[in-house]
Design a protein around this motif. Structure first.
Motif, PDB file in Angstrom:
ATOM      1  N   LEU A 201      95.009  64.220  25.022  1.00  0.00           N
ATOM      2  CA  LEU A 201      94.288  63.840  26.233  1.00  0.00           C
ATOM      3  C   LEU A 201      92.903  63.278  25.914  1.00  0.00           C
ATOM      4  CD1 LEU A 201      95.346  66.946  28.319  1.00  0.00           C
ATOM      5  CD2 LEU A 201      96.344  64.655  28.386  1.00  0.00           C
ATOM      6  N   GLY A 202      92.464  62.331  26.744  1.00  0.00           N
ATOM      7  CA  GLY A 202      91.210  61.652  26.479  1.00  0.00           C
ATOM      8  C   GLY A 202      90.036  62.144  27.285  1.00  0.00           C
ATOM      9  N   CYS A 203      90.156  63.321  27.892  1.00  0.00           N
ATOM     10  CA  CYS A 203      89.068  63.842  28.723  1.00  0.00           C
ATOM     11  C   CYS A 203      89.340  65.306  29.021  1.00  0.00           C
ATOM     12  CB  CYS A 203      88.976  63.035  30.020  1.00  0.00           C
ATOM     13  SG  CYS A 203      87.808  63.672  31.237  1.00  0.00           S
ATOM     14  N   GLY A 225      95.698  67.754  21.181  1.00  0.00           N
ATOM     15  CA  GLY A 225      94.396  67.135  20.947  1.00  0.00           C
ATOM     16  C   GLY A 225      93.710  66.771  22.244  1.00  0.00           C
ATOM     17  N   THR A 226      92.398  66.997  22.303  1.00  0.00           N
ATOM     18  CA  THR A 226      91.585  66.551  23.431  1.00  0.00           C
ATOM     19  C   THR A 226      90.417  65.760  22.872  1.00  0.00           C
ATOM     20  OG1 THR A 226      92.178  68.474  24.766  1.00  0.00           O
ATOM     21  CG2 THR A 226      90.241  67.233  25.433  1.00  0.00           C
ATOM     22  N   THR A 227      90.285  64.514  23.277  1.00  0.00           N
ATOM     23  CA  THR A 227      89.208  63.655  22.810  1.00  0.00           C
ATOM     24  C   THR A 227      88.272  63.360  23.980  1.00  0.00           C
ATOM     25  OG1 THR A 227      90.130  61.484  23.352  1.00  0.00           O
ATOM     26  CG2 THR A 227      90.995  62.581  21.386  1.00  0.00           C
ATOM     27  N   THR A 228      87.243  62.613  23.719  1.00  0.00           N
ATOM     28  CA  THR A 228      86.363  62.142  24.790  1.00  0.00           C
ATOM     29  C   THR A 228      86.518  60.640  24.984  1.00  0.00           C
ATOM     30  OG1 THR A 228      84.540  61.870  23.207  1.00  0.00           O
ATOM     31  CG2 THR A 228      84.674  63.975  24.388  1.00  0.00           C
ATOM     32  N   ASP A 229      87.605  60.083  24.483  1.00  0.00           N
ATOM     33  CA  ASP A 229      87.804  58.640  24.541  1.00  0.00           C
ATOM     34  C   ASP A 229      89.285  58.359  24.774  1.00  0.00           C
ATOM     35  OD1 ASP A 229      86.611  55.810  23.758  1.00  0.00           O
ATOM     36  OD2 ASP A 229      88.552  56.004  22.761  1.00  0.00           O
ATOM     37  N   TYR A 230      89.593  57.651  25.872  1.00  0.00           N
ATOM     38  CA  TYR A 230      90.987  57.384  26.212  1.00  0.00           C
ATOM     39  C   TYR A 230      91.656  56.415  25.234  1.00  0.00           C
ATOM     40  CZ  TYR A 230      90.597  59.858  30.662  1.00  0.00           C
ATOM     41  OH  TYR A 230      90.441  60.823  31.628  1.00  0.00           O
ATOM     42  N   PHE A 231      90.884  55.475  24.689  1.00  0.00           N
ATOM     43  CA  PHE A 231      91.474  54.559  23.713  1.00  0.00           C
ATOM     44  C   PHE A 231      91.904  55.334  22.461  1.00  0.00           C
ATOM     45  CE2 PHE A 231      91.451  51.551  20.202  1.00  0.00           C
ATOM     46  CZ  PHE A 231      92.161  50.480  20.734  1.00  0.00           C
TER      47      PHE A 231
END
Length: 317
Positions: A201-203, A225-231
């Motif tokens: 997920l990106g958020c 995984g959790t990121t702060t960026d959708y790309f």
């Protein structure tokens, strides 16, 4: 007359929830904080905080005064901007924005702003709504490009009356998965069909939504995984790490090998808009607000099934 410094102390106490932490933030002693609050209560003839072993909370009178404190801070910040403009001949405009909204909506709107007001100096700060809305209230930024899901705008209860929300567009979430996935040919998907899938997920807010939905649907999602960026999240999907939930405006640029599929109703949706101070009426703010509305309307085009070419969204009235 109400002392502005005491209002500042009360606002800091409300922000931190304790005298000790407010004292650290203001570089005062807890005793000095207590004295400021006591003096404010005497001048008002009303209690503004309720003290307990778990910290302090605002009373109804305290919430009113914190709202006033934030309005005063915003007005002083605006006055300083006007004084600076007199000295330099140039107007400063500060904007806060979340990442995907800033990338897709803001650049075109800023071009229109600087064309209409060439002497305006623009400053941009990246911030999530829970951080940018207090900055608007305090006058630290002139407007914020923000979003919320199904609930209200983020912020402390009782502190939103000074803010104006101008809706821009709805931004539905889509499932993103590899084009080789067994479900990649579906026209739409229910999230329960993906209960056994690993997620990237990106958020953090998207993860919160997914977990809330999954709890009601009776499954526990495996989040790898959790990121702060959708790309970045979509890149991990392309690498085979998992599948993802991505808002429409974060589906560009396309990544080869991925499919984008709508979610069956009720579709999870981000609501995008602009937050300003109610009484602020600067020409530059009005111009940028109109430009953002036009930019959002221009993006309101249907997205063909299974593509990541263009975001699919609907302008809110």
């Amino acid at each position: 007359m109400i002392d502005v410094q005491r209002l500042r102390v009360l606002r800091t106490v409300a922000e931190h929830g304790s005298f000790n932490q407010a004292a650290q933030a203001l570089r005062l002693t807890p005793s000095a904080i207590s004295q400021h609050i006591a003096a404010l209560e005497r001048s008002l003839g009303a209690q503004v905080v309720a003290r307990s072993t778990r910290g302090v909370t605002l009373t109804p009178a305290g919430r009113i005064m914190v709202g006033a404190a934030e309005s005063v801070a915003a007005e002083l910040a605006h006055a300083q901007q006007e004084v600076d403009r007199l000295g330099s001949g140039r107007t400063q405009l500060t904007i806060a924005t979340f990442t995907s909204g800033g990338r897709l909506l803001l650049p075109g709107a800023l071009t229109r702003l600087t064309t209409a007001h060439p002497d305006t100096v623009v400053h941009v700060r990246e911030a999530e709504p829970e951080d940018s809305l207090p900055l608007v209230r305090q006058g630290a930024v002139d407007l914020a490009l923000a979003y919320h899901f199904d609930g209200p705008l983020p912020g402390r209860p009782g502190h939103s009356s000074s803010l104006a929300w101008t809706a821009l567009m709805d931004d539905p979430l889509h499932v993103v998965l590899p084009e080789t996935h067994p479900l990649a040919g579906h026209e739409a998907l229910d999230l329960t069909e993906l209960a056994a899938e690993p997620w990237v997920l990106g958020c953090h807010k998207t993860e919160t939504y997914l977990r809330r939905y999954a709890e009601h649907a009776g499954f526990d999602p495996e989040v790898r995984g959790t990121t702060t960026d959708y790309f970045f999240a979509r890149s991990l999907v392309a690498a085979g790490t998992g599948i993802s939930l991505v808002p429409s405006i974060a589906l560009t640029p396309p990544i080869p090998g991925l499919r984008t599929i709508p979610i069956t109703p009720p579709t999870p949706t981000r609501h995008l808009g602009v937050v300003t101070i109610h009484r602020r009426n600067r020409p530059q703010v009005r111009t940028l607000l109109r430009a953002l509305q036009e930019q959002a309307a221009a993006m309101n085009e249907p997205c063909p099934p299974h593509t990541t070419n263009r975001p699919h969204s609907a302008v809110r009235n």
